[in-house]
Design an enzyme around this catalytic site. Structure first.
Site, PDB file in Angstrom:
ATOM      1  N   LEU A 246      15.899   1.506   7.998  1.00  0.00           N
ATOM      2  CA  LEU A 246      16.897   1.484   6.924  1.00  0.00           C
ATOM      3  C   LEU A 246      18.314   1.631   7.478  1.00  0.00           C
ATOM      4  CD1 LEU A 246      15.076   3.902   4.465  1.00  0.00           C
ATOM      5  CD2 LEU A 246      15.459   1.458   4.056  1.00  0.00           C
ATOM      6  N   ALA A 270      13.251  10.154  10.612  1.00  0.00           N
ATOM      7  CA  ALA A 270      12.822   8.754  10.498  1.00  0.00           C
ATOM      8  C   ALA A 270      13.413   7.884  11.605  1.00  0.00           C
ATOM      9  CB  ALA A 270      13.206   8.205   9.129  1.00  0.00           C
ATOM     10  N   ALA A 274      11.932   4.581  14.065  1.00  0.00           N
ATOM     11  CA  ALA A 274      12.608   3.322  13.715  1.00  0.00           C
ATOM     12  C   ALA A 274      12.408   2.962  12.251  1.00  0.00           C
ATOM     13  CB  ALA A 274      12.138   2.170  14.609  1.00  0.00           C
ATOM     14  N   LYS A 275      12.232   4.000  11.417  1.00  0.00           N
ATOM     15  CA  LYS A 275      12.171   3.785   9.971  1.00  0.00           C
ATOM     16  C   LYS A 275      13.576   3.904   9.363  1.00  0.00           C
ATOM     17  CE  LYS A 275       7.468   5.573   9.825  1.00  0.00           C
ATOM     18  NZ  LYS A 275       6.581   6.713   9.471  1.00  0.00           N
ATOM     19  N   ALA A 276      14.483   4.494  10.111  1.00  0.00           N
ATOM     20  CA  ALA A 276      15.910   4.494   9.790  1.00  0.00           C
ATOM     21  C   ALA A 276      16.644   4.160  11.084  1.00  0.00           C
ATOM     22  CB  ALA A 276      16.361   5.840   9.254  1.00  0.00           C
TER      23      ALA A 276
END
Length: 305
Positions: A246, A270, A274-276
């Site tokens: 994100l 996160a 690598a989710k953010a």
């Protein structure tokens, strides 16, 4: 930079109060102000697709009209909801209601056919209405196709619901897709299972993934409004791993981080998955969604005028 003391005046708008929080800049007030500012930036950024996750009892807890307004105003582009929030939206759409708990003993509530969610009650009569109406809708949809993704199912349901306050109906009419990876874990999921016992009707969770991944890849940037934790939060975060995470996000949750659950994890965590993205704008607020989000969204509406 010093901590400024918060001033309150009788003539203040909600956005003025949030600005006072921002001037203070610390503790809960500072976090709420940061979340509000990020929310405004996400909505104003024409290159950003805004995803919103709905975990916990938000619809029975009074948030239904706010979610619907965000859809109609174009302030959210995609929703990830729990099966329960979808079910409770349709309970109201079909004529049922949610009620304030009046302090009765839970065994007494059981005898009266009433289920309790904290201080919210739902009667068996309200679910009976839901069950009757949703089965009629399943009949209509299954007559046209026997394999359907969850997102497509919710879109088709939304088109058949006549209630301007329903977020499921409003999403369908405004082309805002709803994903519900945990749909089976709800009263709707139970009715789907019952219906499938004597109908050739299959719901495909994997069928959502090509459409969801296309949305992520085609969006120059993705921001997220994460209300509550659990599966809806993770699905929203994980859907963006394929593109590096994100670009911006806020979360409001009552969960704590110490036990390592995703619900209580600060958004900064996160980044490690690598989710953010590294360098993304993030704000985590510990508190009751039904108190905090209406405040920051109302302040955002002031600033968006």
């Amino acid at each position: 930079m010093k901590v400024n003391q918060i001033d309150v005046e009788s003539s203040m708008k909600i956005s003025d109060l949030i600005d006072e929080f921002d001037e203070s800049g610390v503790l809960g007030a500072g976090k709420v102000a940061r979340a509000s500012n990020i929310l405004v930036d996400m909505i104003q950024d024409n290159d950003m697709s805004v995803f919103m996750s709905l975990g916990g009892p938000l619809i029975p807890g009074g948030m239904r009209n706010i979610v619907t307004k965000m859809i109609k105003e174009g302030h959210v582009d995609l929703i990830v909801a729990s099966g329960a929030n979808i079910t409770h939206d349709l309970v109201e759409a079909f004529g049922g209601s949610h009620y304030r708990h009046e302090g009765k003993d839970d065994e007494e509530l059981n005898e009266e056919g009433i289920g309790r969610i904290a201080d919210i009650n739902v009667g068996s009569d309200d679910f009976t209405i839901f069950e009757s109406e949703i089965l009629k809708i399943f009949e209509k949809i299954s007559s046209k196709r026997n394999v359907i993704s969850i997102q497509e199912l919710l879109y088709e349901i939304g088109l058949l619901v006549e209630d301007e306050n329903s977020f499921v109906a409003s999403a369908a009419r405004n082309n805002v897709p709803i994903f519900a990876p945990g749909l089976i874990d709800s009263m709707m999921g139970l009715q789907l299972w019952i219906f499938s016992q004597d109908h050739d009707f299959t719901i495909s969770a994997a069928g959502d993934m090509p459409y969801l991944s296309d949305i992520v890849f085609e969006s120059p940037k993705v921001g997220a409004i994460l209300l509550g934790g659990g599966l809806t939060k993770h699905y929203t975060l994980a859907s963006n791993v394929i593109k590096g995470g994100l670009d911006s996000a806020i979360q409001i949750t009552m969960d704590r981080p110490e036990a390592g659950s995703l619900g209580g994890a600060p958004l900064e965590e996160a980044k490690s998955w690598a989710k953010a993205r590294c360098g993304s704008k993030l704000a985590s607020v510990v508190g009751d969604v039904t108190v905090i989000f209406p405040l920051i969204y109302a302040a955002a509406l002031d600033k968006l005028e």
